[in-house]
Design a protein around this motif. Structure first.
Motif: not given
Length: 366
Positions: A249-253
């Motif tokens: 998962t490429l997740m906004e952080t």
């Protein structure tokens, strides 16, 4: 060209509602009010803390076209912010490409890059597709799109964003615009525009005239989720049930604020979204490149790493340009601790977080 996935849970999370030409999230959005909005703007312009930008140099591993062509399949490269280059099925795919010096409508003002991209636009190999999540300036850059136009076969966008590309000169036959839960296939990869909770706009007058989306990318071997920008909402669990588990998962952080709970996630929410999606490996993005909030530039890394350790979640934090191999995943290292002025602050923050967690869970003997 795009077709609706017949097995998608469209009744559980239907398409964005549109009212008077503007898209709306299903959940009601918190409104700050005029004076609070003005205060946030004032702080961002006049009261920005120094630590929102790095004091030292961000490490970047340079890339060349030759290196990329020789890289194994299922390789992933962070190029900065939410720009990620993936090598799948022997070809290249690029998310939210921004190569400009500033994430801004003008290049003489606005958030300036912390680092140069690991590879130039000219050196990039031909792209099978560019995948866009929405039209904000830190995700959709005019100069970059113009430069990529000739070397990109397809542009996959939410509804309305493709119209902007066509206005910029991208041939209409290259553009595929998808509603939520619609899918399309390119070179053996399936792409599904999935829900997100955010907003759109590039000027004072075009707010929410185009859609925003997250993306599912999958074939018979790999499943990848790209969050785009989003607040935390129950859609993550629905997407996980429909398309998970995800290998990555490429997740906004990053670029979060307590005043923006509906449209950006705090790190705790990022981790929960990854769990909802049934993700195996988490790669935090939307950080380390632009100064878009009031928190320390390295805080998203500190917090998400500590949270992942607490929950025993597999997390990878590669440097910009450093490959992550999906077939042989590794955690990488906390590279940001080597940037001037970060190590002591980050260590204190992680230790403090652990102490707070232990105290809250009654594990410190108190």
């Amino acid at each position: 060209m795009a077709k609706t996935n017949p097995t998608s849970p469209a009744q559980a999370l239907p398409t964005l509602q549109k009212h008077e030409g503007r898209y709306r999230n299903k959940a009601s959005m918190t409104r700050l009010g005029f004076f609070r909005t003005l205060g946030v703007f004032w702080d961002a312009v006049f009261n920005k803390p120094k630590f929102t930008r790095p004091a030292g140099e961000i490490p970047v591993q340079p890339l060349s076209r030759q290196q990329l062509l020789a890289a194994p399949d299922n390789s992933v490269f962070r190029l900065g912010h939410s720009t990620v280059l993936l090598k799948l099925h022997g070809v290249f795919w690029l998310t939210d490409p921004v190569f400009a010096e500033r994430a801004s409508p003008v290049q003489w003002a606005g958030p300036k890059r912390f680092h140069q991209p690991p590879i130039s636009l000219e050196e990039l190999p031909p792209l099978k597709a560019v995948i866009l999540s929405h039209n904000h300036y830190d995700h959709l850059d005019h100069m970059t799109i113009k430069a990529l136009m000739a070397k990109t076969e397809h542009f996959l966008t939410p509804l309305g964003v493709g119209d902007t590309l066509i206005e910029w000169g991208v041939p209409a036959e290259k553009v595929r615009q998808l509603d939520w839960w619609q899918s399309t296939e390119v070179h053996g990869m399936h792409f599904v525009a999935t829900p997100a909770q955010h907003f759109s706009g590039r000027s004072l007058r075009d707010g929410n005239r185009t859609m925003w989306a997250s993306w599912v990318m999958h074939d018979e071997h790999q499943r990848i989720f790209f969050s785009g920008d989003t607040g935390y909402f129950d859609g993550f669990k629905t997407i996980g049930e429909q398309y998970g588990p995800f290998d990555l998962t490429l997740m906004e952080t990053g670029a979060y604020n307590v005043d923006w709970p509906n449209v950006h996630m705090q790190p705790e929410e990022t981790l929960q979204a990854h769990i909802d999606l049934r993700g195996k490996w988490l790669l935090p993005i939307h950080n380390g490149t632009f100064d878009l909030a009031m928190h320390a530039w390295h805080e998203p890394f500190d917090r998400i790493l500590a949270l992942a350790w607490e929950k025993n979640v597999s997390i990878t934090t590669p440097q910009m340009g450093q490959p992550f191999y999906m077939d042989y995943p590794s955690r990488g290292h906390a590279w940001w601790l080597g940037v001037e002025g970060v190590k002591e602050v980050a260590a204190a923050r992680v230790d403090g977080f652990r102490c707070e967690r232990r105290h809250a869970e009654g594990l410190d003997g108190a």
